[in-house]
Design a protein around this motif. Structure first.
Motif, PDB file in Angstrom:
ATOM      1  N   HIS A 144      43.323   6.581 -16.476  1.00 59.35           N
ATOM      2  CA  HIS A 144      43.883   6.990 -15.054  1.00 59.35           C
ATOM      3  C   HIS A 144      44.043   5.684 -14.310  1.00 59.35           C
ATOM      4  CE1 HIS A 144      43.925  11.372 -15.011  1.00 59.35           C
ATOM      5  NE2 HIS A 144      42.780  11.030 -15.561  1.00 59.35           N
ATOM      6  N   ASP A 174      46.023  10.608 -20.636  1.00 61.98           N
ATOM      7  CA  ASP A 174      45.692  10.442 -18.953  1.00 61.98           C
ATOM      8  C   ASP A 174      45.423   8.899 -19.257  1.00 61.98           C
ATOM      9  OD1 ASP A 174      46.527  12.647 -18.615  1.00 61.98           O
ATOM     10  OD2 ASP A 174      44.586  13.392 -17.555  1.00 61.98           O
ATOM     11  N   ASP A 177      48.482   6.707 -14.636  1.00 59.21           N
ATOM     12  CA  ASP A 177      48.637   7.372 -13.279  1.00 59.21           C
ATOM     13  C   ASP A 177      49.452   6.849 -12.231  1.00 59.21           C
ATOM     14  OD1 ASP A 177      48.307   9.828 -12.323  1.00 59.21           O
ATOM     15  OD2 ASP A 177      46.280   9.717 -12.002  1.00 59.21           O
ATOM     16  N   HIS A 206      48.933  14.025 -17.582  1.00 59.71           N
ATOM     17  CA  HIS A 206      49.364  12.760 -16.547  1.00 59.71           C
ATOM     18  C   HIS A 206      50.660  11.929 -16.895  1.00 59.71           C
ATOM     19  CE1 HIS A 206      46.455  13.358 -12.989  1.00 59.71           C
ATOM     20  NE2 HIS A 206      45.978  14.354 -13.676  1.00 59.71           N
TER      21      HIS A 206
END
Length: 360
Positions: A144, A174, A177, A206
Motif C-alpha cells: 500500500h 495491493d 495505493d 487497490h
C-alpha cells in the motif's frame, strides 16, 4: 459519526469521572472525527507532510479500538446491573470497570502503533509433490504505497529481502495505493531487488482504483514480470516449477482485467505449479493442477478483533493451510498496512517460503 455518538453516549456518559473530564473526552472524539476527514483528504487529494499524515492516520484505528472497548464496557455494565450485589460492592466494581476500560483502550492503541513499525520475517517450509529440488521465495504483499509507506520504507524492505538471497520474489497485489505519478519514485526502489529468477507481480483490488494499466506498465519498466492470467517456468528444465498468476477478483466488478484461471494454467509443463492470486477466496476457482496458492489481501485482520469480520468474506486469514489433498495456500498478513499505522494481533511480514520436495 454514528460510532462517535455511540462512544459518547454509551461509554463516556457513564464513566464516573468529573464533568470537565467528560467534556475533554468528547472534544477528543470531535478532533478524532476531523482527523479521519484529514486522513481521507491526505490519502487521495492533498500531499501532506509525513508527520501530519501520521497524525491524521491514527484516528481510524483509535476509533475502532475505542468502539470495541465501548461495546465491552456497555455489556459489562449491563451485566453488573443485573447482579445481586450491595450498592457498595456494585460501586466498587463499576469504578474498577471504568478504570480498566480506559486503561485497556489506551494500552491497546499504544501497542498497536508500536507493532506497525515492526515487520517480522516469517519462515515457512512447504512440501511440494513431484518437486525435484528446493527453491526459496520471498513473498511481499499489501504494501500500500502512499502516505507513510514511502521511499525510506521501501528501501529498508528491499535491503531485508536481498539479505535473504532468494531464488525469486513475488508480490501478491495491493502494491500501489496512490496516483502512479506520486508512486513512481517509491516504486523505483523495487528495481534494486535481487534474486536468481527475478521479481513477479499480480494485481490486487487497490490497483484497480489507481489506473491498473499505468501501474502494470510502470512495473514492467522496472523489469518486474507482471503475470496477467499467464505462467512462466522457474528453474532448469525438468527440475523447476510453473509460476502462474491471475488478475484480482475485483476485475469481475469492472469487467476489465478479469481473472481467468484456465488461461493462466494453459500450456503448463509437467511440473508442480504455484499460483499467485491476491484474495484467498479465489481458491474456489482453482483447479487440481495447482499445488500451492500464494495470497494476501486480509492483512491478517490488522486490528484485533477485525479478523472475525474478514473471516466472513475470506476462507483463510493468514498462514499456511491444506485446502484439499492436492492444494495448499499461504496467506501473507501484509508487508505494509492500510489506513492507520496500527497492528494488533497481526504483525506485518516479509515471508521466506522454502519449497521442498515432498517425502511422501
Amino acid at each position: 459519526m454514528l460510532i462517535h455518538i455511540y462512544i459518547s453516549r454509551r461509554f463516556i456518559a457513564h464513566l464516573d469521572i468529573k464533568p470537565a473530564q467528560k467534556f475533554y473526552f468528547r472534544i477528543f472524539l470531535l478532533v478524532n472525527f476531523f482527523g479521519i476527514i484529514g486522513y481521507m483528504l491526505g490519502r487521495y487529494y492533498i500531499d501532506f507532510p509525513n508527520w501530519l499524515y501520521f497524525l491524521f492516520s491514527l484516528p481510524i484505528g483509535v476509533l475502532f479500538l475505542l468502539f470495541c472497548t465501548a461495546i465491552i464496557y456497555d455489556i459489562s455494565r449491563a451485566i453488573l446491573k443485573k447482579t445481586k450485589l450491595s450498592k457498595k460492592r456494585r460501586d466498587f466494581f463499576k469504578r474498577s470497570l471504568d478504570i480498566s476500560s480506559l486503561a485497556l483502550a489506551s494500552t491497546l492503541s499504544a501497542k498497536a502503533i508500536y507493532n506497525a513499525s515492526d515487520i517480522k520475517l516469517e519462515k515457512v517450509e512447504v512440501n511440494i509433490k513431484k518437486l525435484k529440488k528446493s527453491y526459496k521465495i520471498a513473498q511481499l504483499s499489501d504494501i500500500h504505497i502512499g502516505g507513510l509507506i514511502d521511499k525510506a520504507f521501501m528501501k529498508d524492505m528491499v535491503q531485508r529481502v536481498n539479505a535473504l538471497r532468494v531464488d525469486l520474489v513475488v508480490i501478491t497485489g495491493d502494491l500501489v495505493d496512490i496516483e502512479i505519478k506520486r508512486a513512481r519514485d517509491i516504486l523505483a526502489e523495487l528495481g534494486h531487488l535481487k534474486s536468481t529468477y527475478g521479481t513477479f507481480f499480480v494485481a490486487g483490488n487497490h490497483e484497480y482504483f489507481h489506473d491498473i494499466a499505468k501501474i502494470i506498465q510502470t512495473l514492467k519498466g522496472l523489469d518486474i514480470r507482471v503475470l496477467e492470467n499467464e505462467n512462466v517456468y522457474i528453474g532448469n528444465e525438468d527440475e523447476g516449477f510453473n509460476l502462474a498468476g491471475v488478475y484480482d477478483v475485483f476485475g469481475y466488478r469492472t469487467n476489465t482485467y478479469v481473472p481467468d484461471i484456465n488461461k493462466a494454467l494453459s500450456t503448463l509443463k509437467e511440473s508442480p505449479t504455484v499460483l499467485l492470486a491476491h484474495q484467498p477466496r479465489y481458491i474456489d476457482e482453482v483447479t487440481d493442477s495447482v499445488d500451492l496458492m500464494l495470497s494476501g489481501h486480509t492483512h491478517g485482520g490488522q486490528l484485533f478483533p477485525f479478523m472475525f469480520l474478514v473471516r466472513l468474506q475470506q476462507p483463510y486469514i493468514s498462514g499456511l493451510h491444506q485446502h484439499n489433498n492436492e492444494l495448499q495456500i499461504y496467506v501473507n498478513k501484509g508487508t505494509g498496512f492500510w489506513g492507520p499505522p496500527m497492528r494488533l494481533g497481526a504483525s506485518s511480514e516479509i515471508t521466506e517460503i522454502t519449497l521442498v520436495p515432498s517425502k511422501l
